[in-house]
Design a protein around this motif. Structure first.
Motif, PDB file in Angstrom:
ATOM      1  N   ILE A 150      22.852   4.097  58.269  1.00  0.00           N
ATOM      2  CA  ILE A 150      23.665   4.275  57.066  1.00  0.00           C
ATOM      3  C   ILE A 150      25.143   4.047  57.379  1.00  0.00           C
ATOM      4  N   ASP A 151      25.591   4.445  58.562  1.00  0.00           N
ATOM      5  CA  ASP A 151      27.002   4.289  58.924  1.00  0.00           C
ATOM      6  C   ASP A 151      27.498   2.850  58.795  1.00  0.00           C
ATOM      7  N   PRO A 152      26.815   1.863  59.404  1.00  0.00           N
ATOM      8  CA  PRO A 152      27.336   0.493  59.282  1.00  0.00           C
ATOM      9  C   PRO A 152      27.336  -0.039  57.858  1.00  0.00           C
ATOM     10  N   ILE A 153      26.352   0.348  57.055  1.00  0.00           N
ATOM     11  CA  ILE A 153      26.309  -0.155  55.682  1.00  0.00           C
ATOM     12  C   ILE A 153      27.477   0.414  54.868  1.00  0.00           C
ATOM     13  N   VAL A 154      27.795   1.695  55.088  1.00  0.00           N
ATOM     14  CA  VAL A 154      28.924   2.300  54.375  1.00  0.00           C
ATOM     15  C   VAL A 154      30.222   1.585  54.720  1.00  0.00           C
ATOM     16  N   VAL A 155      30.440   1.333  56.018  1.00  0.00           N
ATOM     17  CA  VAL A 155      31.679   0.662  56.428  1.00  0.00           C
ATOM     18  C   VAL A 155      31.696  -0.781  55.930  1.00  0.00           C
TER      19      VAL A 155
ATOM     20  N   GLY B  63      18.801  10.852  57.549  1.00  0.00           N
ATOM     21  CA  GLY B  63      19.283  10.118  56.383  1.00  0.00           C
ATOM     22  C   GLY B  63      18.782   8.693  56.336  1.00  0.00           C
ATOM     23  N   THR B  64      18.734   8.044  57.507  1.00  0.00           N
ATOM     24  CA  THR B  64      18.262   6.661  57.562  1.00  0.00           C
ATOM     25  C   THR B  64      16.818   6.550  57.106  1.00  0.00           C
ATOM     26  N   TRP B  65      15.967   7.435  57.597  1.00  0.00           N
ATOM     27  CA  TRP B  65      14.552   7.348  57.232  1.00  0.00           C
ATOM     28  C   TRP B  65      14.300   7.770  55.789  1.00  0.00           C
ATOM     29  N   LYS B  66      15.130   8.627  55.258  1.00  0.00           N
ATOM     30  CA  LYS B  66      15.020   8.938  53.827  1.00  0.00           C
ATOM     31  C   LYS B  66      15.297   7.692  52.992  1.00  0.00           C
ATOM     32  N   VAL B  67      16.345   6.962  53.350  1.00  0.00           N
ATOM     33  CA  VAL B  67      16.686   5.750  52.607  1.00  0.00           C
ATOM     34  C   VAL B  67      15.596   4.696  52.757  1.00  0.00           C
TER      35      VAL B  67
ATOM     36  N   VAL C 221      34.187   2.400  64.891  1.00  0.00           N
ATOM     37  CA  VAL C 221      33.774   3.450  63.961  1.00  0.00           C
ATOM     38  C   VAL C 221      33.242   4.646  64.741  1.00  0.00           C
ATOM     39  N   ALA C 222      33.640   5.840  64.347  1.00  0.00           N
ATOM     40  CA  ALA C 222      33.153   7.084  64.938  1.00  0.00           C
ATOM     41  C   ALA C 222      33.420   8.217  63.937  1.00  0.00           C
ATOM     42  N   PRO C 223      32.671   9.312  64.032  1.00  0.00           N
ATOM     43  CA  PRO C 223      31.485   9.521  64.863  1.00  0.00           C
ATOM     44  C   PRO C 223      30.248   8.864  64.251  1.00  0.00           C
ATOM     45  N   HIS C 224      29.320   8.508  65.110  1.00  0.00           N
ATOM     46  CA  HIS C 224      28.111   7.799  64.688  1.00  0.00           C
ATOM     47  C   HIS C 224      26.995   8.829  64.505  1.00  0.00           C
ATOM     48  N   VAL C 225      26.935   9.436  63.316  1.00  0.00           N
ATOM     49  CA  VAL C 225      26.021  10.550  63.074  1.00  0.00           C
ATOM     50  C   VAL C 225      24.952  10.216  62.041  1.00  0.00           C
ATOM     51  N   ASN C 226      24.904   8.970  61.570  1.00  0.00           N
ATOM     52  CA  ASN C 226      23.969   8.648  60.493  1.00  0.00           C
ATOM     53  C   ASN C 226      23.321   7.284  60.695  1.00  0.00           C
ATOM     54  N   GLN C 227      22.964   6.954  61.869  1.00  0.00           N
ATOM     55  CA  GLN C 227      22.243   5.773  62.322  1.00  0.00           C
ATOM     56  C   GLN C 227      22.549   4.534  61.492  1.00  0.00           C
TER      57      GLN C 227
ATOM     58  N   TYR D 125      31.617  12.962  56.910  1.00  0.00           N
ATOM     59  CA  TYR D 125      30.577  13.350  55.964  1.00  0.00           C
ATOM     60  C   TYR D 125      30.701  14.831  55.646  1.00  0.00           C
ATOM     61  N   PHE D 126      30.335  15.175  54.419  1.00  0.00           N
ATOM     62  CA  PHE D 126      30.230  16.578  54.035  1.00  0.00           C
ATOM     63  C   PHE D 126      28.797  17.089  54.223  1.00  0.00           C
ATOM     64  N   ALA D 127      27.825  16.235  54.071  1.00  0.00           N
ATOM     65  CA  ALA D 127      26.415  16.560  54.347  1.00  0.00           C
ATOM     66  C   ALA D 127      25.731  15.225  54.609  1.00  0.00           C
ATOM     67  N   PRO D 128      25.740  14.739  55.847  1.00  0.00           N
ATOM     68  CA  PRO D 128      25.364  13.344  56.116  1.00  0.00           C
ATOM     69  C   PRO D 128      23.934  12.984  55.755  1.00  0.00           C
ATOM     70  N   HIS D 129      23.019  13.957  55.751  1.00  0.00           N
ATOM     71  CA  HIS D 129      21.614  13.642  55.522  1.00  0.00           C
ATOM     72  C   HIS D 129      21.152  14.036  54.126  1.00  0.00           C
TER      73      HIS D 129
END
Length: 878
Positions: A219-224, A744-748, A211-217, A535-539
């Motif tokens: 959140i990325d693995p959970i989405v995939v 984004g991760t810390w918001k969640v 998976v790439a790019p890894h821009v959302n700590q 992503y269109f707005a990852p955070h």
């Protein structure tokens, strides 16, 4: 039956042994049957032999259960599951020993035999008749309540239900469903592209998702994981940093999701004792402790200046003050475009202490003012409302200072998406994805220059310890050979760049190492699937993301043989070959640009190309933007292309200046002031009329937005504390590591922790102030109403955003007309460039056919509109 037996003779043989009192035990006979069957299937593949042997063993164990009861079944299944020969004492001593293994562990019945038997009997009862326990729980609750002890009855029934849930519900599936639900709330839409390419994985083969790019700590693995579970019903075990696994709460979730820990040297870097000097490959220490701090294979790193570092790999440690390197130290000069720290949004935010002071001041004012309007018997509601209003006002002040305008996370999407400082606050590329804390801009690729160097002056140093990854690779190889699914981020860490970072060799070592264990000519089916996260707005809360799957990659047997039998250099070439395949696959399913500004221009080109009134799916939007990005490098030197890109840049700047969106400009012709034609003898003259419907449309939308805001204000107040805490904590964490990718991760995480606490607190306030009915009503129905309010908020924000365009037409209709004409001209120029230069040749057939259908429809619509307009004019003139 000492020489092996078939499945048809196994049960009679066991009956004879049980009756005669001698010979082999049931577990040994099961193992003999399995070995005998496998020996008869030498000509078939190893995967088929293993699958059929497991099926035979399970069938045999089921047959034994009807003859010998649960004890023989436990012995047989234990023997099959562990794959080792066992000897059981049939006289009931409860001792089991494994041959060829020193780890008795789970099978040591002498130490805990009774407890284990009780556990297995309870589990069997739960699996066969667990629903009866629910009936018993209801009966106990009713009977004990009638006897006058309702609380005891409810507690007992609740405990029975809890036991039933623990034994029937998978913890992993429960954790996955929880985070999948959270992600569904965080994103408005998760689009999937290339899902048909996953059809090849339905045969049960082992799979690695890169998976790439890894821009959302996190959140990325959970989405995939969510998308893969929906498309293939597979669970992905992620390669996770050991540092993350060691965290108390996040590590617990990671372990429940069966993540595989990876120890990274960058996570264990530490400062060495003393100073050192370097001459060639000889390192001399001054007050150092090399023997206790450094080992062979470690990397010594010295910072020479702000952008210059030197590093070398340790070959041999002679003493506490002497080291030999594998070669001379290499000096790395990192060149990057400097960026001021204030261009990073999290650096412009208020400090936590100042935020607390602003909140305290607002709370004090509310506590003084609200008693004038709220009766004293509603004291709890008074404090609750003061708390909410203070949080909302503080949040608005915080957002104003941070982002420049008072807006919520949703209202300012189009502003932040066009500000380079929002997503361009990147970092330099470093080994292992480390962040650069020197204020450099990672939106432009860095040029690193390396050369040998000596260090004459005494310098402090840091040590990256050597990490033995053999145990981790062993675990991965076993997982792949058993057909499991693994996920990995080959870039090695999170980042904020608009391009994919150089890939690490971990994925190639995993695949080649697993395939090298297979016999030549009979490789296990292992696929590498590239996955692009666009992503269109990852955070941003309630944004969109597109998960695009690439073509599965099969490693050739030639590369496997080169890795298995080759020298060190040949193994490196094999690894490089696999990495090149993965990188090519990722480039085909990810949206990349050299910087944020160029990425925004590609998105504007996509909007201009799409016909008026047509809305494409998120997947098609990403694919079309990728087409412009891929074709740009081929035609960027063309003068027409340069002119169009300049005009597109001017158009984007005008949209930002007047705070309107491209889809609003498309409707400016419909909403603009009407015109009439006067003329004599064919001479045409236009005169602008008063906009009849424009003012009424503006008033209607303004009133609608006001009503919606008044209805939604209580829910905004309720969630204001969660929004404030999430934004402040995420900015603090981002400033700590100088990465936007953690926001984004810390918001969640903060929303997941704070919202349940707020709900419990509000329930107590309503219960104490308004009574039991109000408290219970809030407890059970507030979440549903909050969900409705969330969707209604999106509608109200869209109405508020549309007011910008209407207000522009009312105040400056000439600007609106200019924007519309400019857009129409750019639309024609982009289409002409596509026809002349074939800009979008990289699009796949599915996307191209979809766009072709829309384009033909648009041409027909234009002709129809033109004819209708001419007929209408003729009728008015007559």
């Amino acid at each position: 039956p000492r020489g092996g037996c078939s499945s048809s003779s196994l049960v009679p043989a066991c009956l004879a042994q049980e009756g005669g009192g001698g010979g082999h035990s049931c577990g040994s006979l099961l193992q003999s049957a399995r070995s005998d069957w496998c020996s008869r299937s030498e000509g078939k593949g190893w995967r088929q032999r293993r699958k059929k042997a497991s099926l035979l063993s399970s069938t045999t164990a089921t047959s034994l259960s009807s003859v010998f009861g649960s004890r023989s079944v436990r012995l047989g299944l234990g023997s099959i599951e562990k794959g080792g020969a066992m000897v059981a004492d049939r006289h009931g001593s409860g001792q089991i020993q494994r041959r060829g293994s020193d780890d008795a562990g789970f099978f040591n019945w002498k130490r805990r035999g009774k407890r284990y038997r009780a556990y297995t009997q309870m589990r069997a009862m739960m699996q066969k008749g667990g629903f009866l326990l629910l009936w018993v729980a209801v009966g106990l609750d009713v009977i004990i309540s009638i006897m006058g002890h309702p609380i005891a009855g409810q507690a007992l029934s609740a405990s029975i239900v809890s036991v039933y849930l623990l034994y029937t519900i998978s913890l992993r599936r429960l954790v996955c469903n929880f985070w999948f639900t959270v992600i569904d709330f965080f994103f408005r839409e998760i689009s999937v592209g290339g899902e048909t390419k996953l059809e090849a994985l339905r045969d049960g083969r082992a799979t690695i998702f890169c998976v790439a790019p890894h821009v959302n700590q996190f959140i990325d693995p959970i989405v995939v994981m969510k998308v893969v579970a929906e498309q293939t019903q597979r669970h992905v075990s992620w390669m996770t940093a050991a540092k993350t696994m060691d965290r108390k709460y996040i590590g617990a979730f990671a372990k429940a999701l069966k993540c595989i820990p990876v120890a990274r040297p960058d996570d264990m870097i530490f400062k060495g004792t003393g100073t050192l000097t370097v001459e060639g490959d000889k390192v001399t220490g001054h007050g150092t402790k090399f023997e206790s701090e450094v080992q062979k294979g470690a990397v010594i790193k010295v910072v020479l200046s702000k952008d210059v570092t030197a590093s070398g790999k340790v070959l041999l440690v002679h003493s506490d003050t002497s080291i030999s390197l594998s070669g001379p130290m290499r000096r790395t000069v990192r060149k990057a475009k400097p960026v001021h720290d204030l261009d990073k949004s999290y650096n412009r935010a208020l400090s936590p202490l100042l935020t607390i002071l602003v909140f305290a001041s607002s709370f004090l004012v509310c506590v003084i003012v609200f008693p004038m309007f709220i009766p004293g018997r509603f004291l709890m509601l008074e404090y609750m409302l003061s708390f909410q209003v203070s949080c909302l006002s503080t949040h608005l002040i915080y957002a104003t200072i941070r982002d420049g305008i008072p807006h919520s996370a949703s209202l300012g999407e189009y502003v932040r998406d066009n500000l380079i400082s929002y997503r361009g606050s990147g970092r330099g590329k470093k080994q292992g994805g480390d962040e650069a804390k020197d204020g450099t801009d990672a939106s432009t690729p860095l040029a690193d220059e390396e050369e040998h160097c000596d260090i004459g002056d005494q310098k402090p140093y840091t040590i990256l310890p050597f990490v033995d990854q053999s145990e981790m690779f062993e675990q991965v190889h076993e997982a792949l050979l058993s057909g499991k699914t693994i996920g990995i981020f080959p870039e090695g860490g999170t980042h904020d760049n608009t391009e994919v970072l150089p890939l690490k060799w971990g994925v190639s070592v995993m695949v080649l190492g697993a395939l090298a264990r297979c016999p030549p000519g009979n490789l296990a089916p292992i696929s590498i699937v590239p996955v692009g996260l666009n992503y269109f707005a990852p955070h941003k809360f309630r944004s969109t993301v597109s998960v695009d799957f690439g073509d599965p990659i099969q490693v050739s047997e030639e590369l496997v043989n080169q890795f298995r039998n080759g020298s060190k250099e040949e193994k490196q070439e094999a690894n490089k070959g696999v990495i090149d395949l993965v990188l090519h696959g990722l480039n085909a399913c990810t949206l990349q640009a050299k910087d944020v500004r160029t990425l925004q221009l590609f998105r504007t080109l996509r909007r201009l190309f799409v016909p008026k009134g047509e809305r494409l799916s998120v997947t098609d939007n990403v694919a079309l933007t990728q087409g412009f990005a891929y074709g740009f490098d081929r035609i960027k030197q063309d003068p027409k292309v340069k002119e169009v890109m300049t005009r597109v840049s001017e158009y984007s700047d005008m949209l930002l200046q007047y705070k309107v969106r491209d889809h609003q400009v498309q409707r400016f012709r419909e909403s603009s002031p009407s015109k009439k034609r006067n003329g004599v003898g064919g001479a045409a003259k236009t005169e602008e009329l008063v906009p009849k419907g424009l003012l009424s449309l503006t008033l209607i939308r303004l009133i609608t937005a006001s009503i919606l805001c008044l209805l939604l204000l209580p829910w905004w107040l309720c969630l204001a504390p969660a929004g404030l805490v999430g934004r402040v904590i995420s900015d603090v964490q981002a400033k700590k590591v100088q990465k936007m990718s953690v926001i984004g991760t810390w918001k969640v995480l903060m929303a997941t922790a704070v919202i349940p606490l707020l709900h419990a607190g509000y329930t107590m306030c309503f219960w104490s102030a308004l009574g039991q009915v109000a408290g219970l009503g809030w407890l059970f129905f507030a979440p549903i109403c909050g969900l409705i309010a969330m969707y209604s908020t999106e509608d109200s924000i869209r109405i508020l955003q549309s007011l910008n365009g209407l207000w522009l037409l009312l105040r400056q209709s000439d600007i609106g007309q200019k924007l519309y004409e400019m857009r129409e001209e750019l639309h024609k120029q982009v289409r002409e460039l596509q026809e002349e230069q074939h800009w979008l040749d990289s699009l796949d057939k599915k996307t191209r056919s979809s766009l072709d259908r829309v384009q033909v429809f648009q041409d027909t619509t234009n002709v129809t509109d033109k004819l209708a307009l001419e007929k209408g004019v003729d009728k008015k003139e007559q």
